[in-house]
Scaffold this motif. Structure first.
Motif, mmCIF file in Angstrom:
data_model
loop_
_atom_site.group_PDB
_atom_site.id
_atom_site.type_symbol
_atom_site.label_atom_id
_atom_site.label_comp_id
_atom_site.label_asym_id
_atom_site.label_seq_id
_atom_site.Cartn_x
_atom_site.Cartn_y
_atom_site.Cartn_z
ATOM 1 N N PRO A 697 26.844 16.989 65.553
ATOM 2 C CA PRO A 697 25.641 16.181 65.311
ATOM 3 C C PRO A 697 25.975 14.712 65.532
ATOM 4 C CG PRO A 697 26.557 16.990 63.244
ATOM 5 C CD PRO A 697 27.304 17.673 64.335
ATOM 6 N N PHE A 698 25.084 13.991 66.195
ATOM 7 C CA PHE A 698 25.403 12.609 66.531
ATOM 8 C C PHE A 698 24.212 11.708 66.292
ATOM 9 C CE2 PHE A 698 23.764 14.501 70.429
ATOM 10 C CZ PHE A 698 22.974 13.503 70.995
ATOM 11 N N THR A 699 24.514 10.422 66.161
ATOM 12 C CA THR A 699 23.484 9.402 66.007
ATOM 13 C C THR A 699 23.475 8.524 67.250
ATOM 14 O OG1 THR A 699 22.666 7.601 64.619
ATOM 15 C CG2 THR A 699 25.032 7.762 64.878
ATOM 16 N N THR A 700 22.330 7.935 67.527
ATOM 17 C CA THR A 700 22.198 7.086 68.724
ATOM 18 C C THR A 700 21.685 5.706 68.330
ATOM 19 O OG1 THR A 700 19.998 8.031 69.071
ATOM 20 C CG2 THR A 700 21.813 8.970 70.348
ATOM 21 N N PRO A 701 22.527 4.842 67.777
ATOM 22 C CA PRO A 701 22.085 3.467 67.577
ATOM 23 C C PRO A 701 21.709 2.859 68.919
ATOM 24 C CG PRO A 701 24.473 3.647 67.316
ATOM 25 C CD PRO A 701 23.931 5.037 67.395
ATOM 26 N N ILE A 702 20.513 2.300 68.979
ATOM 27 C CA ILE A 702 19.985 1.787 70.244
ATOM 28 C C ILE A 702 20.241 0.288 70.328
ATOM 29 C CG2 ILE A 702 17.904 1.484 71.641
ATOM 30 C CD1 ILE A 702 16.757 3.978 70.324
ATOM 31 N N CYS A 703 20.825 -0.129 71.421
ATOM 32 C CA CYS A 703 21.105 -1.543 71.686
ATOM 33 C C CYS A 703 21.896 -2.148 70.536
ATOM 34 C CB CYS A 703 19.802 -2.294 71.972
ATOM 35 S SG CYS A 703 20.049 -3.957 72.648
ATOM 36 N N PHE A 704 21.379 -3.228 69.940
ATOM 37 C CA PHE A 704 22.219 -3.948 68.992
ATOM 38 C C PHE A 704 22.239 -3.320 67.604
ATOM 39 C CE2 PHE A 704 18.800 -5.415 66.661
ATOM 40 C CZ PHE A 704 18.938 -6.638 66.001
ATOM 41 N N GLU A 705 21.655 -2.136 67.429
ATOM 42 C CA GLU A 705 21.784 -1.425 66.154
ATOM 43 C C GLU A 705 23.244 -1.122 65.836
ATOM 44 O OE1 GLU A 705 18.027 1.212 64.829
ATOM 45 O OE2 GLU A 705 19.044 1.973 66.614
ATOM 46 N N ILE A 707 25.743 -3.036 66.061
ATOM 47 C CA ILE A 707 26.514 -4.151 65.509
ATOM 48 C C ILE A 707 26.297 -4.278 64.005
ATOM 49 C CG2 ILE A 707 26.275 -5.366 67.705
ATOM 50 C CD1 ILE A 707 24.444 -7.376 66.250
ATOM 51 N N MET A 708 25.493 -3.392 63.412
ATOM 52 C CA MET A 708 25.169 -3.467 61.992
ATOM 53 C C MET A 708 25.943 -2.391 61.242
ATOM 54 S SD MET A 708 21.119 -4.257 62.144
ATOM 55 C CE MET A 708 20.530 -5.645 63.124
ATOM 56 N N PRO A 709 27.006 -2.781 60.551
ATOM 57 C CA PRO A 709 27.871 -1.779 59.909
ATOM 58 C C PRO A 709 27.145 -0.865 58.937
ATOM 59 C CG PRO A 709 28.909 -3.944 59.924
ATOM 60 C CD PRO A 709 27.514 -4.149 60.374
ATOM 61 N N GLY A 710 26.332 -1.446 58.054
ATOM 62 C CA GLY A 710 25.665 -0.633 57.043
ATOM 63 C C GLY A 710 24.672 0.344 57.634
ATOM 64 N N HIS A 711 24.001 -0.041 58.701
ATOM 65 C CA HIS A 711 23.014 0.828 59.346
ATOM 66 C C HIS A 711 23.688 2.067 59.924
ATOM 67 C CE1 HIS A 711 19.473 2.022 61.606
ATOM 68 N NE2 HIS A 711 20.197 2.024 62.723
ATOM 69 N N VAL A 712 24.764 1.893 60.670
ATOM 70 C CA VAL A 712 25.460 3.035 61.274
ATOM 71 C C VAL A 712 26.127 3.878 60.199
ATOM 72 C CG1 VAL A 712 27.303 3.708 62.856
ATOM 73 C CG2 VAL A 712 25.806 1.788 63.437
ATOM 74 N N ARG A 713 26.667 3.228 59.204
ATOM 75 C CA ARG A 713 27.364 3.943 58.131
ATOM 76 C C ARG A 713 26.454 4.953 57.425
ATOM 77 N NH1 ARG A 713 25.850 3.448 52.511
ATOM 78 N NH2 ARG A 713 27.358 4.832 51.491
ATOM 79 N N ARG A 714 25.165 4.616 57.260
ATOM 80 C CA ARG A 714 24.239 5.544 56.603
ATOM 81 C C ARG A 714 24.093 6.845 57.397
ATOM 82 N NH1 ARG A 714 21.745 0.691 54.958
ATOM 83 N NH2 ARG A 714 20.593 0.496 56.910
ATOM 84 N N PHE A 715 24.095 6.762 58.712
ATOM 85 C CA PHE A 715 24.003 7.963 59.535
ATOM 86 C C PHE A 715 25.266 8.818 59.386
ATOM 87 C CE2 PHE A 715 20.827 5.295 61.473
ATOM 88 C CZ PHE A 715 19.861 6.178 61.927
ATOM 89 N N GLY A 738 27.775 -8.126 77.406
ATOM 90 C CA GLY A 738 28.165 -6.731 77.285
ATOM 91 C C GLY A 738 29.507 -6.561 76.591
ATOM 92 N N MET A 739 30.430 -7.473 76.854
ATOM 93 C CA MET A 739 31.750 -7.409 76.222
ATOM 94 C C MET A 739 31.645 -7.723 74.735
ATOM 95 S SD MET A 739 34.812 -6.679 77.265
ATOM 96 C CE MET A 739 36.498 -6.717 76.614
ATOM 97 N N GLN A 740 30.926 -8.797 74.387
ATOM 98 C CA GLN A 740 30.740 -9.126 72.972
ATOM 99 C C GLN A 740 30.084 -7.973 72.229
ATOM 100 O OE1 GLN A 740 28.452 -12.736 72.821
ATOM 101 N NE2 GLN A 740 30.154 -14.047 73.435
ATOM 102 N N HIS A 741 29.073 -7.389 72.860
ATOM 103 C CA HIS A 741 28.356 -6.276 72.241
ATOM 104 C C HIS A 741 29.275 -5.075 72.053
ATOM 105 C CE1 HIS A 741 24.413 -3.687 72.340
ATOM 106 N NE2 HIS A 741 25.123 -3.496 71.251
ATOM 107 N N GLY A 742 30.022 -4.746 73.096
ATOM 108 C CA GLY A 742 30.870 -3.559 73.041
ATOM 109 C C GLY A 742 31.960 -3.648 71.996
ATOM 110 N N VAL A 743 32.644 -4.791 71.914
ATOM 111 C CA VAL A 743 33.756 -4.904 70.964
ATOM 112 C C VAL A 743 33.239 -4.973 69.535
ATOM 113 C CG1 VAL A 743 35.161 -6.023 72.714
ATOM 114 C CG2 VAL A 743 33.902 -7.440 71.096
ATOM 115 N N ASN A 744 32.032 -5.497 69.347
ATOM 116 C CA ASN A 744 31.435 -5.490 68.016
ATOM 117 C C ASN A 744 31.150 -4.059 67.574
ATOM 118 O OD1 ASN A 744 29.843 -6.011 65.695
ATOM 119 N ND2 ASN A 744 29.150 -7.942 66.551
ATOM 120 N N GLY A 745 30.528 -3.289 68.468
ATOM 121 C CA GLY A 745 30.213 -1.904 68.128
ATOM 122 C C GLY A 745 31.445 -1.039 67.933
#
Length: 837
Positions: A697-705, A707-715, A738-745
């Motif tokens: 089972p997987f989650t799909t945070p879309i775009c900048f979702e 970068i939000m630790p608490g949001h992904v953690r709930r899934f 894209g690099m800033q986004h990727g390393v944050n995620g």
């Protein structure tokens, strides 16, 4: 920096020069080659094509060619017929109802479009003739006209790209934009500074504030000029003529330099040479009594001489220069314009100049230094917003600086506290500030210092305990300890021990974590597709062609390697049309229905699962009603191997102002302004849905979702065993975003011990294991696919997954208790003194 009047006639001369420069800029703003103009909105009216022998598809191709010609010329912002048609659909109207120029002008006025193009097409003796008339929609008068001839449709479209087109229709519209008002504010403040210079009172802080404002406005104008690269967005964005789009980036950047730099040079000269003489460079440096280091001769050798040397450097370094140095080092530590991968080690020293200065500065100078630091790093880190939409960069800068303005008094108060408690409190307050930036409607936790260490896999394993917040705390605390060490004369060994502990403890934990990491019981194979196309630029059918071709090539390679692909992942909005809506019975035969059928049929033939970004609507029309629904969502679809829709996730955390504005009724004027720029009006989702692929089972945070630790953690807490981020970063036109986004995620994998993949339109597409080790990536802005075999998540949950953002919450409590305790002690002393006790 305090301005002294030691140079006779110096200040009146500078005041006169400032006034002359400001007045010259005001005159040039309205007259001459760099006068201020607006970019008017424009639409192309429907035209008859039957007499010229063109079919409907060819007429649409010619219309797109005309729109592209005006957009590429840079003199107009085009409202394409595709968006006009979508605007008319809910009102039971169509472009086919527009039969003459009068009705076209009426529609243009309804849309708020300032210019209308009326094409007339004819054919004579095997030659196509196109006549274009340009009208002012307010007055209804003709502005310009031009004719074009060619023997074929392709030749006619090519003729629109020639110099004749630009010469005929490049008609500037004089007027002021919102940014221009800020420029005139800057000029007004410069004139005010000139009059203040004639007074005996010092105005150093006012000049510093003006420098900070001017540098911020200049960098904004410099980066906003990048929208000249947005020809494809200009075709899809119309506005009320309240912005100036850059026709040419280099020219607009030169204009920005001519407007701001002369005055800024004068301001800086006044700041650096307050007495009007090079011999008095930094002579006005102000140290707060009792805060300067004593200048007794060192008695402990080289080690003891360090504080004296540091005091000399601090005493002779202007606060703005120290702040800008920190801002530049902070930026360089992260992925940036200067180095795409960033220079992580700089994060351990980036804040030292700022800390050293603020510890010994007055309250006003410390505040100016902090804002100079904040404004520089905010602009340099977020520059790429200039090509997302015309409102993205302004709102991002204003939001970020407003947040820093709120944090400013807290940070300055703590930095100027006597003793060494600031070493703990500054990183604690900074982390709480970053944590709060990620909350609510305005959530935007971007550019956190801890994320710069993404490549230090051993060091960042502590994020599984505290989240990325702990990594940021360690780095900022190290900066604070070193700053104190450089200026301390006593108890230096304890500071050295503290600095060593801040490095050795997380490194030791990381080594133990990786050494004793369990072997994965099984793996999951994911095919990530990067088709290098933007739905706002490229035709939907063209994008689908690329997605299907790359997916099929990847499946063939997997078969040749003896691998079974468990999941194919496409990026955010890879397939834009609402799949569920267009597959309804009432939409048979329509072009977008055919695209959806083609996509689902392909998945059926693959015999594997597909997750794709798309759109969805929760208020669907009745059977047979083909009007667009009112409530739309940025979504991901999970498609079964049989080509059926299994589940749909609606993006919960939408980008403020550019994807979502929740206060339409409370602030209708703001919403009306946003609507002028055709800002996407998504509706946030409400369900933390997991896509149930049988293997994981997987989650799909879309775009900048992501970068939000608490949001992904709930899934993850609800059962996610794989994080699949889908994102479209093509619009930034720069790999930096894209690099800033990727390393944050990437930190979401470490925090939750769950493998992570990112399927993006143009990068950073990657696959990472549960410990944040990057297994594979794709090159930015190139077509490709990545066949990633990922270890499954180890059993159990991390401390962060279990308890969430406990670390910044604990820091908040400690700061609150410390503040109350300090205020209580101060009140006690005041009471005792009042009673002569």
């Amino acid at each position: 920096m305090i301005i002294h009047s030691t140079g006779k006639g110096f200040k009146p001369a500078i005041a006169l020069i400032l006034i002359l420069f400001a007045l010259a800029q005001i005159i040039l703003a309205f007259y001459g080659p760099v006068s201020l103009t607006r970019t008017p909105s424009l639409m192309v009216a429907p035209f008859s094509h039957a007499g010229a022998g063109l079919n409907t598809d060819e007429a649409e191709e010619l219309t797109r060619g005309i729109e592209a010609a005006y957009a590429s010329a840079g003199s107009s912002s085009v409202k394409p017929q595709r968006l006009v048609e979508e605007y008319l659909m809910p009102t039971d109207r169509s472009l086919s109802d527009i039969s003459d120029r009068a009705s076209a002008l009426e529609l243009a006025r309804e849309l708020g479009v300032l210019r209308l193009v009326q094409p007339v097409l004819s054919s004579w003796d095997g030659e196509l003739s196109l006549y274009l008339w340009l009208y002012d929609t307010v007055e209804g008068r003709q502005i310009a006209s031009q004719s074009f001839k060619a023997s074929s449709l392709d030749g006619l479209i090519r003729s629109l790209t020639g110099p004749e087109f630009a010469e005929a229709f490049d008609i500037p519209v004089a007027g002021l934009t919102p940014f221009d008002y800020s420029f005139f504010l800057f000029l007004g403040l410069e004139i005010l500074l000139a009059f203040l210079l004639l007074r005996p009172k010092p105005c150093g802080l006012f000049n510093q504030s003006l420098i900070i404002l001017g540098v911020t406005l200049y960098l904004f104008a410099f980066f906003f000029a990048r929208n000249a690269n947005m020809d494809y967005v200009q075709r899809f964005v119309a506005h009320g003529g309240e912005l100036k789009m850059a026709g040419d980036t280099a020219r607009q950047q030169l204009e920005a330099a001519l407007r701001f730099l002369p005055l800024l040079v004068l301001n800086l000269g006044l700041y650096l040479f307050p007495g009007g003489s090079r011999h008095q460079l930094f002579a006005g440096k102000k140290l707060v009594p009792g805060r300067a280091i004593r200048s007794n001769p060192p008695a402990g050798g080289i080690s003891a001489s360090i504080p004296a040397a540091v005091e000399g450097v601090v005493r002779h370094t202007p606060g703005l220069l120290a702040a800008w140095l920190s801002g530049l080092l902070y930026t360089l530590a992260l992925p940036s314009l200067f180095k795409l991968q960033g220079i992580p080690v700089l994060s351990f020293v980036a804040l030292i100049p700022l800390f050293l200065f603020c510890r010994r500065a007055s309250r006003g100078e410390a505040a100016a230094a902090v804002m100079a630091f904040a404004s520089l790093q905010v602009m340099l880190i977020n520059f790429w917003h200039s090509t997302y939409s015309y409102v993205s960069l302004p709102f991002t800068v204003l939001l970020s600086l407003a947040q820093w303005f709120i944090f400013l008094p807290v940070l300055v108060w703590i930095l100027r506290r006597p003793g060494r408690s600031w070493i703990f409190l500054v990183p604690s307050a900074w982390v709480v500030f970053d944590w709060l930036r990620g909350m609510g409607f305005l959530a935007y936790p971007w550019g956190m210092l801890g994320t710069s260490l993404y490549s230090w896999t051993v060091f960042i394993q502590a994020a599984s305990l505290t989240g990325v917040w702990g990594i940021s705390w360690l780095v900022i605390a190290f900066n604070a300890v070193i700053a104190e060490l450089l200026s301390a004369r006593e108890h230096r060994r304890s500071l050295l021990a503290g600095a060593a502990a801040l490095l050795l403890i997380p490194l030791s934990f990381g080594v133990l974590t990786l050494v004793f990491a369990p072997e994965p019981e099984e793996s999951i194979t994911v095919l990530l597709v990067q088709h290098n196309r933007d739905p706002r630029k490229h035709d939907y059918a063209e994008s689908l062609d690329a997605l299907l071709a790359l997916s099929e090539d990847g499946l063939v390679q997997a078969s040749e390697e003896g691998k079974t692909v468990d999941l194919v992942a496409w990026p955010e909005t890879a397939f834009v049309p609402d799949i569920r809506f267009w597959m309804r019975p009432g939409n048979q035969g329509r072009p977008r229905r055919k695209l959806a059928e083609r996509m689902l049929s392909a998945v059926d033939s693959w015999d594997t699962w597909l997750v794709t970004g798309s759109s969805d609507h929760t208020r669907l029309p009745k059977e047979g009603d083909t009007d667009y629904p009112e409530i739309s969502h940025n979504s991901t679809y999970l498609i079964t191997p049989d080509g059926e829709i299994e589940s749909i996730y609606h993006k919960i955390k939408l980008v403020p102002f550019t994807e979502y504005f929740p206060f339409k009724e409370e602030l209708p004027a703001v919403y009306e302004q946003l609507d002028k720029f055709d800002v996407t009006d998504w509706t946030p989702g409400s369900e933390s849905l997991l896509h149930r692929q049988p293997k994981a089972p997987f989650t799909t945070p879309i775009c900048f979702e992501d970068i939000m630790p608490g949001h992904v953690r709930r899934f993850v807490a609800e059962g996610t065993r794989l994080i699949v981020n889908v994102s479209n970063d093509y619009w930034s036109l720069s790999p930096v975003e894209g690099m800033q986004h990727g390393v944050n995620g990437l930190f979401r994998a470490v925090e939750n011990r769950v493998p992570l993949v990112r399927s993006t339109t143009s990068g950073l597409t990657l696959a990472a294991d549960p410990w944040g080790r990057v297994l594979e990536t794709l090159t930015f802005y190139e077509e490709g696919f990545l066949l990633a075999e990922l270890p499954t998540a180890p059993p159990g949950k991390t401390m962060y997954t279990r308890f969430g953002d406990w670390f910044p919450l604990l820091l908040s409590i400690i700061i609150l208790v410390s503040s109350v305790k300090r205020l209580s002690i101060r009140s006690l002393f005041v009471t005792l003194k009042r009673h002569d006790v």
